[in-house]
Write a protein that holds these residues in place. Sequence first.
Motif, mmCIF file in Angstrom:
data_model
loop_
_atom_site.group_PDB
_atom_site.id
_atom_site.type_symbol
_atom_site.label_atom_id
_atom_site.label_comp_id
_atom_site.label_asym_id
_atom_site.label_seq_id
_atom_site.Cartn_x
_atom_site.Cartn_y
_atom_site.Cartn_z
ATOM 1 N N PRO A 176 0.841 -1.208 0.000
ATOM 2 C CA PRO A 176 0.000 0.000 0.000
ATOM 3 C C PRO A 176 0.872 1.254 0.000
ATOM 4 C CG PRO A 176 -0.009 -1.023 2.162
ATOM 5 C CD PRO A 176 0.700 -1.978 1.259
ATOM 6 N N ILE A 177 0.426 2.283 -0.701
ATOM 7 C CA ILE A 177 1.239 3.493 -0.855
ATOM 8 C C ILE A 177 0.652 4.697 -0.137
ATOM 9 C CG2 ILE A 177 2.180 2.731 -3.058
ATOM 10 C CD1 ILE A 177 0.175 4.555 -4.455
ATOM 11 N N THR A 178 -0.467 4.560 0.527
ATOM 12 C CA THR A 178 -1.048 5.700 1.225
ATOM 13 C C THR A 178 -1.861 5.230 2.415
ATOM 14 O OG1 THR A 178 -2.381 7.714 0.948
ATOM 15 C CG2 THR A 178 -3.157 5.737 -0.147
ATOM 16 N N GLY A 179 -1.997 6.095 3.411
ATOM 17 C CA GLY A 179 -2.791 5.783 4.596
ATOM 18 C C GLY A 179 -1.990 5.053 5.656
ATOM 19 N N GLY A 180 -2.579 4.940 6.834
ATOM 20 C CA GLY A 180 -1.940 4.241 7.933
ATOM 21 C C GLY A 180 -2.434 2.818 8.111
ATOM 22 N N SER A 181 -3.618 2.533 7.556
ATOM 23 C CA SER A 181 -4.183 1.189 7.632
ATOM 24 C C SER A 181 -5.312 1.100 6.599
ATOM 25 C CB SER A 181 -4.722 0.890 9.036
ATOM 26 O OG SER A 181 -5.786 1.774 9.362
ATOM 27 N N ALA A 182 -5.836 -0.091 6.430
ATOM 28 C CA ALA A 182 -6.956 -0.272 5.514
ATOM 29 C C ALA A 182 -8.182 0.480 6.033
ATOM 30 C CB ALA A 182 -7.275 -1.757 5.352
ATOM 31 N N MET A 183 -8.903 1.126 5.123
ATOM 32 C CA MET A 183 -10.022 1.977 5.528
ATOM 33 C C MET A 183 -11.204 1.189 6.085
ATOM 34 S SD MET A 183 -10.001 4.791 2.448
ATOM 35 C CE MET A 183 -11.331 5.700 3.222
ATOM 36 N N ASN A 184 -11.328 -0.058 5.690
ATOM 37 C CA ASN A 184 -12.493 -0.829 6.116
ATOM 38 C C ASN A 184 -12.253 -1.600 7.411
ATOM 39 O OD1 ASN A 184 -10.617 -2.524 4.989
ATOM 40 N ND2 ASN A 184 -12.100 -3.870 3.987
ATOM 41 N N LEU A 185 -11.135 -1.338 8.090
ATOM 42 C CA LEU A 185 -10.836 -2.043 9.329
ATOM 43 C C LEU A 185 -11.038 -1.116 10.526
ATOM 44 C CD1 LEU A 185 -7.560 -4.065 8.556
ATOM 45 C CD2 LEU A 185 -9.841 -4.976 8.964
ATOM 46 N N PRO A 186 -11.801 -1.538 11.526
ATOM 47 C CA PRO A 186 -11.926 -0.718 12.745
ATOM 48 C C PRO A 186 -10.620 -0.757 13.528
ATOM 49 C CG PRO A 186 -13.058 -2.815 13.026
ATOM 50 C CD PRO A 186 -12.623 -2.769 11.593
ATOM 51 N N SER A 196 -2.347 -4.734 9.157
ATOM 52 C CA SER A 196 -2.563 -3.680 8.172
ATOM 53 C C SER A 196 -1.674 -2.469 8.457
ATOM 54 C CB SER A 196 -4.038 -3.269 8.162
ATOM 55 O OG SER A 196 -4.268 -2.229 7.242
ATOM 56 N N VAL A 197 -1.540 -2.108 9.748
ATOM 57 C CA VAL A 197 -0.680 -0.986 10.122
ATOM 58 C C VAL A 197 0.773 -1.266 9.749
ATOM 59 C CG1 VAL A 197 0.260 0.296 12.088
ATOM 60 C CG2 VAL A 197 -2.187 -0.149 11.957
ATOM 61 N N LEU A 198 1.237 -2.465 10.053
ATOM 62 C CA LEU A 198 2.622 -2.826 9.724
ATOM 63 C C LEU A 198 2.855 -2.803 8.216
ATOM 64 C CD1 LEU A 198 3.217 -5.760 12.241
ATOM 65 C CD2 LEU A 198 4.072 -3.421 12.391
ATOM 66 N N LYS A 199 1.889 -3.293 7.458
ATOM 67 C CA LYS A 199 2.034 -3.324 6.005
ATOM 68 C C LYS A 199 2.064 -1.914 5.425
ATOM 69 C CE LYS A 199 0.125 -5.657 1.925
ATOM 70 N NZ LYS A 199 -0.941 -6.552 1.425
ATOM 71 N N HIS A 200 1.226 -1.021 5.950
ATOM 72 C CA HIS A 200 1.193 0.357 5.448
ATOM 73 C C HIS A 200 2.423 1.158 5.870
ATOM 74 C CE1 HIS A 200 -3.023 -0.461 4.483
ATOM 75 N NE2 HIS A 200 -3.063 0.692 3.845
ATOM 76 N N SER A 201 3.116 0.705 6.917
ATOM 77 C CA SER A 201 4.280 1.457 7.405
ATOM 78 C C SER A 201 5.586 1.028 6.748
ATOM 79 C CB SER A 201 4.407 1.299 8.922
ATOM 80 O OG SER A 201 4.688 -0.045 9.266
ATOM 81 N N ILE A 202 5.560 -0.014 5.931
ATOM 82 C CA ILE A 202 6.805 -0.529 5.350
ATOM 83 C C ILE A 202 7.477 0.516 4.465
ATOM 84 C CG2 ILE A 202 7.764 -2.202 3.734
ATOM 85 C CD1 ILE A 202 5.796 -4.249 4.810
ATOM 86 N N TYR A 283 0.270 9.560 5.445
ATOM 87 C CA TYR A 283 0.259 8.906 6.748
ATOM 88 C C TYR A 283 -0.425 9.809 7.769
ATOM 89 C CZ TYR A 283 2.131 5.273 9.826
ATOM 90 O OH TYR A 283 2.268 4.204 10.685
ATOM 91 N N PRO A 284 -1.336 9.293 8.591
ATOM 92 C CA PRO A 284 -2.138 10.137 9.488
ATOM 93 C C PRO A 284 -1.425 10.516 10.776
ATOM 94 C CG PRO A 284 -2.814 7.869 9.744
ATOM 95 C CD PRO A 284 -1.757 7.875 8.663
ATOM 96 N N GLY A 285 -0.243 11.110 10.668
ATOM 97 C CA GLY A 285 0.533 11.458 11.845
ATOM 98 C C GLY A 285 0.575 12.946 12.109
ATOM 99 N N VAL A 286 1.494 13.340 12.992
ATOM 100 C CA VAL A 286 1.610 14.732 13.402
ATOM 101 C C VAL A 286 2.097 15.606 12.252
ATOM 102 C CG1 VAL A 286 2.821 16.296 14.980
ATOM 103 C CG2 VAL A 286 1.994 14.095 15.802
ATOM 104 N N GLY A 287 2.949 15.072 11.383
ATOM 105 C CA GLY A 287 3.437 15.850 10.247
ATOM 106 C C GLY A 287 2.312 16.274 9.316
ATOM 107 N N THR A 288 1.446 15.346 8.977
ATOM 108 C CA THR A 288 0.286 15.671 8.149
ATOM 109 C C THR A 288 -0.615 16.668 8.851
ATOM 110 O OG1 THR A 288 0.350 13.471 7.142
ATOM 111 C CG2 THR A 288 -1.711 14.691 6.958
ATOM 112 N N LEU A 289 -0.804 16.481 10.153
ATOM 113 C CA LEU A 289 -1.638 17.393 10.935
ATOM 114 C C LEU A 289 -1.068 18.808 10.923
ATOM 115 C CD1 LEU A 289 -4.161 17.308 12.835
ATOM 116 C CD2 LEU A 289 -2.553 17.056 14.725
#
Length: 334
Positions: A176-186, A196-202, A283-289
């Motif tokens: 995955p190239i965007t986001g912090g995790s899959a959108m359909n996962l709570p 999903s988080v680990l995969k998106h952070s690679i 990535y939904p972190g402090v930098g984006t914020l």
Amino acid sequence: MSGYLAYLAKRLGQFVLVVFIGVNIAYVVTHATPIDPVEQSISAVTSFGNTAPEAIEQMRQSLKELYGVGGSWREQYFTFWSRILRADFGPSMSAFPTPVSALIGRALPWTVGLLVVSTLVTWALGNLLGGLAGYYQRSRSFKLMGVVAMGLHPIPYYIVALMLLIVFGFLWPVLPITGGSAMNLPQGWTLAFIGSVLKHSILPALSLILIGVGSWFLGMRSLVSNIVTEDYVQFAELGGVNRRRILGSYVMRNALGPQVTGLAMSLGGIFNGAIITEKVFGYPGVGTLLVDAVYAGDYGLVLGVTTISILGVSAGVLAIDLLYPLFDPRVQVA
């Protein structure tokens, strides 16, 4: 023990002073901007239609209290510090009425998780390889690593991030190239969400590691190359001491001082590296914020993120100052 307690008190005093000065500078800079959060919020509300002057004035007084900008500059300043001590930065302009502290609280775990792990991996890998390359200077493999490190070191990490996006997002789309995790996962402590988080952070972590390893590698190699020429190292080699023990106890340990200091600074300043990396990968972190807050003119949110960054850098330096005497007896604590 009394000497270390005096050393501890001195360092804590320096920590408080640095945080106080840094937060004051951030306060002055943000309040010097021409953006008035109260009038901007009123403009946003009244743009949908006419509002009675009495209602607007009541709204203005309420917003001044919310944003802490009512009264004289002294009252505003003391209100600001009282909120800082309560970790209350007021409501966010761009996400009104959500508190700034709530927004930072949501974004901070993402940044800390990504940047702390990638920084520690980069530091450990770079110092290990750099120490080996400095000690085994005739090894062709380590010489090749040095060439690669020198080639990667001057490249901006966002260039590497864009290359990773192209390779693994378009040419070979396996990550995955965007986001912090899959959108359909709570969000929660479930295997699916953690995976999903680990995969998106690679990709974000890999972009930081590839560039950061070169810097630590070159620094450690240079330090070890100087230490191996010291008399005590040569005497140990002539005395038949095991080379692994020489490398670990005589060379690497003495070379780690400056590198540990650099690690503390890197951990404290993780927010600096978060800005571009998080924007590139969404990535939904402090930098984006922080970037979104700047675009929206939300100076309360900018001030909140800046204050957290100042605390992070100062706490990192304090932690390493307190640990230094424990592993380096050359540091005087008396």
